[in-house]
Design an enzyme around this catalytic site. Structure first.
Site, mmCIF file in Angstrom:
data_model
loop_
_atom_site.group_PDB
_atom_site.id
_atom_site.type_symbol
_atom_site.label_atom_id
_atom_site.label_comp_id
_atom_site.label_asym_id
_atom_site.label_seq_id
_atom_site.Cartn_x
_atom_site.Cartn_y
_atom_site.Cartn_z
ATOM 1 N N GLU A 189 0.934 -1.212 -0.008
ATOM 2 C CA GLU A 189 0.228 0.037 0.050
ATOM 3 C C GLU A 189 0.879 1.244 -0.111
ATOM 4 O OE1 GLU A 189 -3.825 2.204 2.175
ATOM 5 O OE2 GLU A 189 -2.810 0.420 3.454
ATOM 6 N N GLU A 288 -12.438 1.945 3.585
ATOM 7 C CA GLU A 288 -11.361 2.273 4.469
ATOM 8 C C GLU A 288 -11.468 3.853 4.766
ATOM 9 O OE1 GLU A 288 -6.922 1.115 6.004
ATOM 10 O OE2 GLU A 288 -7.070 2.343 4.320
#
Length: 312
Positions: A189, A288
């Site tokens: 990420e 998220e």
């Protein structure tokens, strides 16, 4: 026109329901739920996290999972899964299977992942990372996960960038030796939280995945972070597409649900859907982000926003 106000008037006009309600009911936080609601059918596999609907479903994790499924969200994302008790991990996996839901990412978290940096090449950091990877395999088995988030950590400012990159690649190859036999995938990420983080861009992540050269090392394309770091998201998605395995969502500014900021998520969702369909792919879309508004009304507005954004 304020898009939030528009949503309350337009979404579900064709008669789709959430919790057995019509559009008018969603606009009003006081409504009666149907005993046997038909879940909304999303085009993409959106994955809420625990706590996102606790005002509507209560604090019990398994009631929250049922609420998600009842509202058409057929995946779960739980960054903190690795830290949950073994019994809870197992029960989550069993409940997801019963509900027909899929498990999204959890974080390979061996401590302070940002400061414990793989870029340093330090033996103690590498050993801790690989130990956590081995623990993550067992957690993934319990909760039926396939994807795990990995963050390389901070820059090591006293080393050349090429040496740091090589250190990261070496660590990830070692991790792939752990994950590949179990058909598990770590997703790297790139982050925007601060400029000291080593991994910040999708093209950098793409290069590292190509160098690692494993089906167990792919990219997590978090659209909130990538809007902040690089923009031009459809172009960057297309460039890195063959190494992307997972997406995350959050509007900017604020990191809340779609329609609350500047990102055109309806367009991005359509782009992902069309490209995935053409390539016979399916992506979990991790939600998220936080809730823009508080309480049950905020949770209904979040559901409303996803139905509107998914209607392309």
């Amino acid at each position: 026109m304020n898009r939030r106000n528009f949503l309350s008037k337009s979404v579900l006009a064709a008669g789709a329901t959430t919790l057995g309600t019509t559009t008018a009911a969603l606009a009003n936080p006081v409504f009666e739920a149907s005993p046997n609601p038909a879940p909304y059918k999303y085009k993409l596999l959106y994955a809420p996290h625990f706590g996102m609907f606790e005002n509507s479903a209560g604090k019990d994790l398994f009631d929250q999972l049922k609420f998600m499924a009842d509202n058409g969200f057929m995946a779960l994302e739980d960054n903190g899964m690795l830290k949950r008790p073994v019994e809870t991990q197992t029960k989550i996996g069993e409940t997801l299977a019963k509900l027909g839901m899929k498990m999204g990412v959890f974080v390979v978290d061996g401590g302070d992942n940002w400061k414990v940096s793989l870029a340093t090449g330090k033996k103690e950091f590498l050993e801790n990372f690989l130990k956590t990877c081995r623990e993550s395999v067992e957690t993934a088995k319990r909760c039926n996960a396939k994807y795990m988030t990995v963050v390389p950590g901070y820059f090591e400012r006293n080393l050349p960038l090429g040496i740091q990159t090589a250190n990261v690649i070496d660590a990830l190859r070692r991790a792939c030796d752990i994950f590949e036999p179990h058909n598990l995938t770590m997703v790297l990420e790139p982050l925007s939280d601060n400029p000291d983080l080593f991994l910040r861009h999708s093209d950098q992540s793409y290069m590292i995945c190509k160098a690692v050269n494993s089906p167990s090392c792919k990219i997590l394309f978090d659209m909130w972070h990538m809007q902040r770091n690089e923009g031009r998201m459809t172009q960057h998605m297309d460039w890195a597409w063959e190494e992307i395995a997972y997406f995350q969502i959050g509007d900017e500014p604020g990191r809340k649900e779609p329609t609350t900021g500047e990102i055109n998520y309806k367009s991005l969702f359509k782009h992902i859907y069309d490209k995935a369909k053409a390539n016979n792919q399916e992506f979990i879309m991790g939600m998220e982000h936080g809730n823009f508004a508080k309480g049950k009304e905020g949770e209904m507005k979040l559901i409303e926003a996803y139905q509107w954004s998914d209607n392309f």
